[in-house]
Structures are given as structure tokens and as C-alpha cells.
Design an enzyme around this catalytic site. Structure first.
Site, PDB file in Angstrom:
ATOM      1  N   SER A 220      33.912  64.740  -1.551  1.00  0.00           N
ATOM      2  CA  SER A 220      33.789  63.338  -1.165  1.00  0.00           C
ATOM      3  C   SER A 220      32.351  62.850  -1.257  1.00  0.00           C
ATOM      4  CB  SER A 220      34.293  63.143   0.262  1.00  0.00           C
ATOM      5  OG  SER A 220      33.410  63.769   1.191  1.00  0.00           O
ATOM      6  N   GLU A 243      30.637  65.965  -8.408  1.00  0.00           N
ATOM      7  CA  GLU A 243      31.809  65.198  -8.844  1.00  0.00           C
ATOM      8  C   GLU A 243      32.380  64.570  -7.590  1.00  0.00           C
ATOM      9  OE1 GLU A 243      36.299  65.853 -10.262  1.00  0.00           O
ATOM     10  OE2 GLU A 243      34.877  67.277 -11.104  1.00  0.00           O
ATOM     11  N   CYS A 280      41.444  64.611  -8.967  1.00  0.00           N
ATOM     12  CA  CYS A 280      40.343  63.678  -9.199  1.00  0.00           C
ATOM     13  C   CYS A 280      40.611  62.759 -10.381  1.00  0.00           C
ATOM     14  CB  CYS A 280      39.041  64.447  -9.410  1.00  0.00           C
ATOM     15  SG  CYS A 280      39.139  65.715 -10.691  1.00  0.00           S
TER      16      CYS A 280
END
Length: 502
Positions: A220, A243, A280
Site C-alpha cells: 500500500s 509497487e 494489482c
């Protein structure tokens, strides 16, 4: 002791794993630093063999790894076996890349008289950056965790790795580490080649430790900001490759909606609900044209959503966040469109797949908040100009997808051109949730998808853990093998000319 929780029931149980104390974090990081020189200078052939040994060890431990991971994630044996196969494949792919050698970007410029006068001999290649800290993700207990691509690419680069186990699957992380450590012993790797720490505080101390030279993270924005703040307290800064967040818009052209409404609806449903929407690359927004064709597509998507089984989320935080974000999206103007039956009150982290609806004209960043779980916002549009304008108002992503027909090649080309600044991978007539592990893959994107220009999937992920180093007028004995005049068996650029191995 740390606990492990079965997301199907919500029941927690104690483990034998303790949070790693600060003193032990330091010992583990120093062991990685001690291993760095040996791992680097043993050469590519040794590292390739080590990576192959890791892939073999993963396959041998498959049954136990999948069973433990299923108990901690609820992702199911089919998904987990596929993910474990990907992990084993990644180790072997990087082994092949290390043997091939082009990733080091070897270049030799011999001493010569030039238009600028006599110039020295200069030789350059990429070398390991040093010990790497890798933070495992909740949604990929294998492929983006202790057995994941960050670890495989760092070892390929010649960098020892210290993994931070994810709190959602501590036993899986422990068993994964033991699998890699056994492979290291079998291959004769230096002690400290792989290490692991447990607990949030240990992760913070790890990124602050001076022996750590880079960090790989999947998770996050909030957690990333906390780690970056910790890195900011160091005397010497280090790169943080994160990421972070991605909405992954998907656009259905008018022609595609007319030609394939049921087919696209089926594929989109599978893509946004697969792994309970905890990917994701899950499409979070689907732009669908107004009119009968779009209506038919949306109706089919709604029918599938209403009939769907509940999705099992990975932990209580994600479960709570799903409801909070769904409420915020509705408050920002996304109307309820379809929702599966509420799951039984069994204490597990289950949620119903959910569809919300808005328009492209009304699309804002608030409606484009990433929701980890099986939720999709359908945005209807009157013309594609509304879509490209909407994309400019929402956060940038890992991917952007266009479904179009052969008669719309110019339309698709124009959309790709418009989408290129907003994504790291453009998908045509497919779904972004399939990520190929290969040389050409790009798994990264403009902020907030990632905070770097690098990929975290595929061979070029190794570039994150390397730095350039040049040797000037160095004696041959002081040069790495890849830069000596004798054929090194890898592609090299010699005096400006790309030279392939004989």
C-alpha cells in the site's frame, strides 16, 4: 509469538515464530553484507547454478508450501500451485539470463587516437549494488514474497537478500525461507546469501540498517510512505523500488461492445473477481459505450456478478478496507449496479462481488480509488473523447486495456497513443490480470503505480539491483572476466560495435 489467521473462518492461531528483535536484525543484515563480495565475485556461472537449485528446491517443497499457504491465504490449491510454478520458473529464467550475460551491459572502448585526441582505455559494466531488503506482499505469498521475483532478480544480480515476512502469511514465509536456505547450502552459497526478519518493527529497522543498499516493496501507499520515512533517517540514502497502487482502466470500443458483449462481459467478470479481486492488475474501471450494445454487455456482467460466490479476502484489514472504499466510491457518485448475495456470517473475511456505475463525464480521482477486492466501477460514455478526458483525471496505472474490432484499428491506435502516458503496459483484446514472466515484460508504471522506471516482473527486473562501474586503464588481472579482451562468451559493445559471442 506471531499468529496466523485462516481467512475462511477468521480464526487465529499461535505460531512458533517470534518478532525479530533489533539486535538480530543487525546480525542478519551484517551477514548479508559479509556474503555480498563472495556472491558477486564467484561469478555468473555459480549464481546461475544457485538459481537453478532454488527453482528445484521450490518444486520439491510444493506440496507442503501450497498446503501452508492455502491455510493462511484462502487462495485455493489451483491458484497457489500456479503461482508456485511461476516462482520456480522465475528462478530458472533468471538462471538462463545470468548465463547469457547481456544484462551486465558490458562495453569496452580501447585506448585510441580520436578526433578529441588520445583517449584512455575505458571499460564499463553493471555490478551488484549490495544487500537488498525485500518486503513480501499479502496477495502473492509465493511470486511476490520470499520466493518471488524480487528475490530471484536480486540473487541473479549478485546481491544477498533479507526478506521481511508478511504478517498475513508468516508460516508460508518461514517455510519459503527454509526452502531457499536449504538450496543455498546445497549449492555452497556463502552464509548470509538469504535471510529473513519478522514483524513490522523489524522491517523498519531493516531498511535503516547501513548494510542494506536497496529495498523492493509491493504493498500500500501508506506502508510505502512509512518505509520511505525510515529510509530518510539514514545517513546515506538508498533506492526504494515500490509497487503501490493501480486502477487499470479497461475501455470497450463501440465496435467491440456490438460484436462481443457476452464474451467481453465473461472475461471482465473473471478478471475483476479472480483471486477475489486481490491483484494489482485487476481492472478497477471499465468504460462501456452507451446504447443497446453497451447495455447488453453491462446486463451480462451484472447477471454474472449477482450469481457469483463470495470472495475470500486475505486479512481483516483488507476486509474492512473493502467496505470503507466501497462506501467512499458511492459517496463520490458511483451508483450501485449489481451485488452478489451477502456471505454467511461465519467470521471469515468474505465479501460479495460488487458492481458500481457512473459516467465517464462524471469520472473523478475519488471514483478511481483502488479497491482491493472484487469491486468494479462501470463508466458509461457517449463518445471516446469522454473516455480519454476521464483517463486524464484519474491516477496512472500499471496497465490500460482496449477491446476493439479489426475494423477499428485506427481507433485502437489512437487510444493506445492517448493511454501511453498513463500506464506501463497496454493490453489489446485481453485482460491485464495475466502477467507473462519474460524478457519483454514491463510491470511498473507512472506514479502512483510505482515510484520507479523499472519493472518488477521479467528479466529486466534485475536492473534495479545493479549499478554501473567503469575501469580506466586497468590491468587485465584487475578486470572482471566479462571485460577482459579474451572472448567472455557474452554480448559486448567493443569500440562502439555490438559483438556477439563466438
Amino acid at each position: 509469538m506471531l499468529t496466523t489467521t485462516d481467512p475462511r473462518s477468521g480464526v487465529s492461531a499461535a505460531t512458533t515464530i517470534e518478532p525479530t528483535p533489533t539486535a538480530s536484525v543487525s546480525v542478519i543484515a551484517e551477514a548479508a553484507a559479509a556474503a555480498a563480495a563472495s556472491l558477486s565475485w564467484r561469478g555468473r556461472a555459480f549464481r546461475a547454478d544457485l538459481l537453478d537449485a532454488m527453482g528445484t528446491a521450490v518444486e520439491r517443497a510444493r506440496t507442503e508450501l501450497v498446503a501452508v499457504a492455502d491455510a493462511e491465504t484462502g487462495l485455493g490449491p489451483v491458484r497457489l500451485n500456479g503461482e508456485l510454478s511461476r516462482s520456480a520458473f522465475q528462478f530458472r529464467l533468471f538462471a538462463a539470463a545470468v548465463r547469457e550475460g547481456s544484462y551486465v551491459e558490458a562495453a569496452i572502448d580501447h585506448a585510441a587516437d580520436t578526433p578529441l585526441g588520445p583517449q584512455p582505455d575505458v571499460r564499463r559494466m553493471l555490478v551488484p549494488i549490495g544487500p537488498v531488503a525485500v518486503f513480501g506482499s499479502s496477495n502473492f505469498p509465493f511470486a511476490f514474497s520470499v520466493l518471488g521475483g524480487d528475490v530471484a532478480s536480486a540473487i541473479a544480480a549478485g546481491c544477498p537478500v533479507v526478506a521481511k515476512a508478511h504478517g498475513s502469511h508468516p508460516r508460508t514465509s518461514q517455510l519459503s525461507f527454509e526452502t531457499l536456505a536449504a538450496a543455498c547450502r546445497t549449492a555452497g552459497a556463502p552464509a548470509g546469501t538469504v535471510g529473513i526478519v519478522y514483524g513490522q518493527q523489524a522491517g523498519t529497522e531493516l531498511v535503516k540498517h547501513p548494510a542494506i543498499r536497496a529495498v523492493g516493496f509491493t504493498g500500500s501507499l501508506g506502508a510505502a510512505e512509512a518505509l520511505q520515512a525510515a529510509i530518510g533517517t539514514r545517513d546515506e540514502p538508498i533506492p526504494f523500488f515500490g509497487e503501490l497502487s493501480s486502477i487499470n482502466p479497461l475501455i470497450v470500443t463501440p465496435g467491440a461492445a456490438a460484436a462481443r458483449p457476452a464474451e467481453i462481459a465473461a472475461g471482465l467478470f473473471t478478471s475483476y473477481t479472480g483471486s477475489a479481486g486481490q491483484l494489482c492488475t485487476k481492472p478497477g474501471i471499465a468504460f462501456v459505450p452507451d446504447g443497446e450494445a453497451g447495455d447488453a454487455l453491462v446486463a451480462e456482467l451484472a447477471t454474472r456478478t449477482t450469481a457469483a460466490d463470495p470472495g475470500i479476502l486475505l486479512n481483516a484489514r483488507i476486509r474492512s478496507s473493502f467496505d470503507d472504499i466501497a462506501d467512499r466510491l458511492r459517496g463520490a457518485g458511483a451508483e450501485p449496479l449489481a451485488r452478489a448475495a451477502e456471505p454467511a456470517a461465519d467470521g471469515g473475511f468474505t465479501v460479495p462481488p460488487t458492481l458500481l456505475e457512473t459516467t465517464a463525464v462524471a469520472m473523478t480521482a475519488e471514483v478511481a480509488e483502488e479497491c482491493f477486492g472484487p469491486l468494479l466501477v462501470v463508466a458509461r460514455y457517449a463518445d471516446l473523447g469522454e473516455v480519454t478526458a476521464a483517463v486524464g483525471r484519474i491516477p496512472r496505472s500499471l496497465t490500460a486495456t482496449v477491446h476493439g474490432e479489426p475494423t477499428e484499428t485506427d481507433v485502437v491506435a489512437d487510444l493506445f497513443e492517448a493511454l501511453a502516458p498513463f500506464a506501463g503496459r497496454l493490453v489489446h483484446n485481453g485482460y491485464p490480470t495475466g502477467v507473462r514472466v519474460s524478457w519483454a515484460q514491463q510491470h511498473g508504471g507512472p506514479w502512483p503505480a510505482t515510484n520507479s522506471q523499472h519493472t518488477s516482473v521479467g528479466v529486466t527486473a534485475v536492473r534495479r539491483w545493479l549499478r554501473p562501474l567503469a575501469w580506466q586503464n586497468a590491468p587485465e588481472a584487475a578486470l572482471p572476466r566479462e571485460l577482459r579482451d579474451a572472448d567472455a562468451g557474452i554480448p559486448r559493445r567493443i569500440d562502439g560495435v555490438l559483438t556477439l559471442p563466438v
